[in-house]
Motif scaffolding. Sequence first.
Motif, PDB file in Angstrom:
ATOM      1  N   LYS A 175      16.658  78.811  67.413  1.00 58.40           N
ATOM      2  CA  LYS A 175      15.272  78.804  66.959  1.00 58.40           C
ATOM      3  C   LYS A 175      14.891  77.430  66.432  1.00 58.40           C
ATOM      4  CE  LYS A 175      11.850  81.557  64.535  1.00 58.40           C
ATOM      5  NZ  LYS A 175      11.582  82.813  63.805  1.00 58.40           N
ATOM      6  N   ARG A 176      15.829  76.769  65.755  1.00 58.79           N
ATOM      7  CA  ARG A 176      15.567  75.421  65.266  1.00 58.79           C
ATOM      8  C   ARG A 176      15.318  74.448  66.418  1.00 58.79           C
ATOM      9  NH1 ARG A 176      20.392  75.164  60.709  1.00 58.79           N
ATOM     10  NH2 ARG A 176      19.131  75.790  58.897  1.00 58.79           N
ATOM     11  N   GLN A 177      16.106  74.556  67.467  1.00 58.79           N
ATOM     12  CA  GLN A 177      15.970  73.631  68.576  1.00 58.79           C
ATOM     13  C   GLN A 177      14.634  73.810  69.301  1.00 58.79           C
ATOM     14  OE1 GLN A 177      19.520  73.131  71.059  1.00 58.79           O
ATOM     15  NE2 GLN A 177      20.768  73.922  69.389  1.00 58.79           N
ATOM     16  N   LYS A 178      14.196  75.057  69.405  1.00 59.71           N
ATOM     17  CA  LYS A 178      12.874  75.287  70.005  1.00 59.71           C
ATOM     18  C   LYS A 178      11.776  74.705  69.116  1.00 59.71           C
ATOM     19  CE  LYS A 178      14.164  79.501  72.496  1.00 59.71           C
ATOM     20  NZ  LYS A 178      13.962  80.977  72.622  1.00 59.71           N
ATOM     21  N   ALA A 179      11.933  74.910  67.797  1.00 60.02           N
ATOM     22  CA  ALA A 179      10.949  74.352  66.863  1.00 60.02           C
ATOM     23  C   ALA A 179      10.986  72.826  66.894  1.00 60.02           C
ATOM     24  CB  ALA A 179      11.238  74.859  65.445  1.00 60.02           C
ATOM     25  N   ALA A 180      12.189  72.258  67.059  1.00 55.10           N
ATOM     26  CA  ALA A 180      12.334  70.805  67.092  1.00 55.10           C
ATOM     27  C   ALA A 180      11.591  70.206  68.283  1.00 55.10           C
ATOM     28  CB  ALA A 180      13.809  70.430  67.146  1.00 55.10           C
ATOM     29  N   GLN A 181      11.631  70.879  69.400  1.00 58.00           N
ATOM     30  CA  GLN A 181      10.916  70.384  70.578  1.00 58.00           C
ATOM     31  C   GLN A 181       9.411  70.353  70.325  1.00 58.00           C
ATOM     32  OE1 GLN A 181      12.148  72.885  73.826  1.00 58.00           O
ATOM     33  NE2 GLN A 181      14.218  72.024  73.913  1.00 58.00           N
ATOM     34  N   ARG A 182       8.916  71.428  69.722  1.00 57.95           N
ATOM     35  CA  ARG A 182       7.472  71.489  69.444  1.00 57.95           C
ATOM     36  C   ARG A 182       7.077  70.440  68.413  1.00 57.95           C
ATOM     37  NH1 ARG A 182       8.757  76.902  68.733  1.00 57.95           N
ATOM     38  NH2 ARG A 182       8.082  76.819  66.558  1.00 57.95           N
ATOM     39  N   LEU A 183       7.867  70.345  67.333  1.00 56.83           N
ATOM     40  CA  LEU A 183       7.544  69.395  66.269  1.00 56.83           C
ATOM     41  C   LEU A 183       7.638  67.960  66.776  1.00 56.83           C
ATOM     42  CD1 LEU A 183       6.844  68.816  63.330  1.00 56.83           C
ATOM     43  CD2 LEU A 183       9.287  68.957  62.781  1.00 56.83           C
ATOM     44  N   SER A 184       8.661  67.656  67.564  1.00 60.76           N
ATOM     45  CA  SER A 184       8.820  66.304  68.100  1.00 60.76           C
ATOM     46  C   SER A 184       7.614  65.906  68.929  1.00 60.76           C
ATOM     47  CB  SER A 184      10.090  66.218  68.957  1.00 60.76           C
ATOM     48  OG  SER A 184      11.233  66.432  68.182  1.00 60.76           O
ATOM     49  N   SER A 185       7.177  66.809  69.788  1.00 56.56           N
ATOM     50  CA  SER A 185       6.024  66.519  70.643  1.00 56.56           C
ATOM     51  C   SER A 185       4.762  66.315  69.817  1.00 56.56           C
ATOM     52  CB  SER A 185       5.827  67.680  71.632  1.00 56.56           C
ATOM     53  OG  SER A 185       4.671  67.482  72.413  1.00 56.56           O
ATOM     54  N   GLN A 186       4.596  67.169  68.807  1.00 56.63           N
ATOM     55  CA  GLN A 186       3.393  67.084  67.979  1.00 56.63           C
ATOM     56  C   GLN A 186       3.383  65.799  67.153  1.00 56.63           C
ATOM     57  OE1 GLN A 186       2.763  70.731  65.910  1.00 56.63           O
ATOM     58  NE2 GLN A 186       0.782  70.157  65.078  1.00 56.63           N
ATOM     59  N   VAL A 187       4.531  65.454  66.555  1.00 56.06           N
ATOM     60  CA  VAL A 187       4.615  64.232  65.753  1.00 56.06           C
ATOM     61  C   VAL A 187       4.391  63.002  66.633  1.00 56.06           C
ATOM     62  CG1 VAL A 187       6.197  62.775  64.420  1.00 56.06           C
ATOM     63  CG2 VAL A 187       6.078  65.226  63.961  1.00 56.06           C
ATOM     64  N   GLU A 188       4.980  63.023  67.805  1.00 56.75           N
ATOM     65  CA  GLU A 188       4.830  61.884  68.714  1.00 56.75           C
ATOM     66  C   GLU A 188       3.368  61.665  69.081  1.00 56.75           C
ATOM     67  OE1 GLU A 188       6.410  61.324  73.109  1.00 56.75           O
ATOM     68  OE2 GLU A 188       8.062  61.131  71.662  1.00 56.75           O
ATOM     69  N   GLN A 189       2.652  62.749  69.342  1.00 52.87           N
ATOM     70  CA  GLN A 189       1.224  62.628  69.673  1.00 52.87           C
ATOM     71  C   GLN A 189       0.450  62.055  68.489  1.00 52.87           C
ATOM     72  OE1 GLN A 189      -0.140  66.484  70.936  1.00 52.87           O
ATOM     73  NE2 GLN A 189       1.202  66.543  72.732  1.00 52.87           N
ATOM     74  N   LYS A 190       0.771  62.501  67.297  1.00 53.50           N
ATOM     75  CA  LYS A 190       0.042  62.014  66.126  1.00 53.50           C
ATOM     76  C   LYS A 190       0.367  60.543  65.856  1.00 53.50           C
ATOM     77  CE  LYS A 190      -0.377  66.528  63.895  1.00 53.50           C
ATOM     78  NZ  LYS A 190      -1.843  66.590  64.007  1.00 53.50           N
TER      79      LYS A 190
END
Length: 558
Positions: free
Chosen positions: A371-386
């Motif tokens: 679950k952490r790894q799935k969340a990490a993918q989403r968070l990484s993408s979101q942070v990168e966009q910001k």
Amino acid sequence: MLERLEIHNYALIEDSVIEFPDGFTVITGETGAGKSIILGALSLLLGEKTEVQSIRSGQESATVRASFALDPPYPPNLAAYLEREGISLGNESLIVSRTIKNNGRSSISLQGRLSSRTELAAISKELLDISAQRDHQSLLSAANQLAVLDVYGNCDEERRAYRSAYESYLGLKDELVKKKQQLEQSQKEEDFLRFAVEEIARIDPKAGEDEEIAEQVRVIASYEQIHESLSSAIGALHGGEVGTSALASLSLAGSEISNAAKADQSLSVYVSRLESAAIEIEDIYESIRDYRSSMSYSEEELDRLQGRLASLQRLKKKYGHTLEAVCSFYQESQSRLNLTEEQEIWLSKLEKQIASAADLVTSKALVLSQKRQKAAQRLSSQVEQKLRTLGMKEAAFSITFTQIQPGPQGIDEVSYDICANPGLEMRSIKDVASGGELSRIMLAVKTSLAESDAVPTLIFDEVDAGIGGSVALSVADQLMNLSRSHQVIVITHLASIASKADTHLVVHKEIRDQMSYSLIRRVEEEERQKEIARMLSGDDSSSESLGHAKKLLQTGRS
């Protein structure tokens, strides 16, 4: 949220009271005016070490006090403290205070109760987070990076399930260690215990037996003396010539008194008494005679009894002062030997339980990790966009996982990695990010966590380092968005960010009587327009600067 900050005799600030409303607040001022002093004061409330040099010159102490408006449910550490101290906030604010003295000592109080720096740090970190250049950058801590990820991924349920399995596993391991220690001790004693049990069982002592045998030995050893004394007694009672034995003398006395009683009837009672005495003496005589007849002397029996008594004495010397103690030691030793056998059986069962518990820990850890790894993918993408909207257009951001041995937080160790420029390798943000970059990464993460981050007050310093133009406007927009779910306080040098704030505080320095003072005031309308103009061009009086400032403020409020 942080609603009030009082600073007394700290650095250049003599006495200042700063009101912080909800929403987006900026703090501006010329370089050296004392903006960093406010951060230093807040850092004291976060449990930072004190420095006597920060006490205002000529003063004996400095005090920083803050009040926080909070609604239940309270953060975990604060809730635990309030319950432990029996404090109910009700409609009151939480008051946190710290005083440092010029002798190096400091005092801390939470809601008027003396507290420790450790307790202060645990509670205050739930209330505010400071992102400043290399100071209190919680994002640099691997533990905090993992906590941020868990909050973003809503991993509470999986963490609780894992923690429960992990703690059960640890409990079984602790029990195994104790059992092994007990077994090891028992095994060390086993040879001695077996020898003792066999020795005691072979002799088979009975409580009080030693005293009985000692008496028998004394009797046999005194055979001749006893036999001779009994013979003399028999002779005295019923032997020898008439008139020389007790019985003969009694008989003679009875006859004489009987003759006298014929003349005096009152003497008849003595006749009866002498007859009774003669009967008693006769019985004693016969008993002693029979006892003497039954007596025998055996050297073998004496040796046997003395050998038995010596064996019992050895047991008492080795295993107890009395035979009762020896028997008790025997029973205890048998139980301990039986326990050793039972422990070995229990140890085997416990090891199987631990293996099963370890499998459960691994299973729960994998569920949490996935679950952490799935969340990490989403968070990484979101942070990168910001980050790309915050002036780091080529930045690549990722969260790297390293599997470790199961621990309190699972099997994951995470690292927030970044590549700020193309062609470079991804490296941990703590190793490569500058202060300004780190603040923007923090901003990107915080805005991504806006709905779930529990820390109510976020303070940013150096968030505008190295940016300007459209990027600065984007940073301002991100801060505005973040202020919808958090109280946001920003120290900035950019007018484009300051113009977007709901509240504007200005720090300026004055010199009076050859003493420097940092002062903080809230500015509105024309005063704010003049401060924005100063930030734009360094001139707060030119019509061009004022006009530009007015336009920025109008845009910021729209």
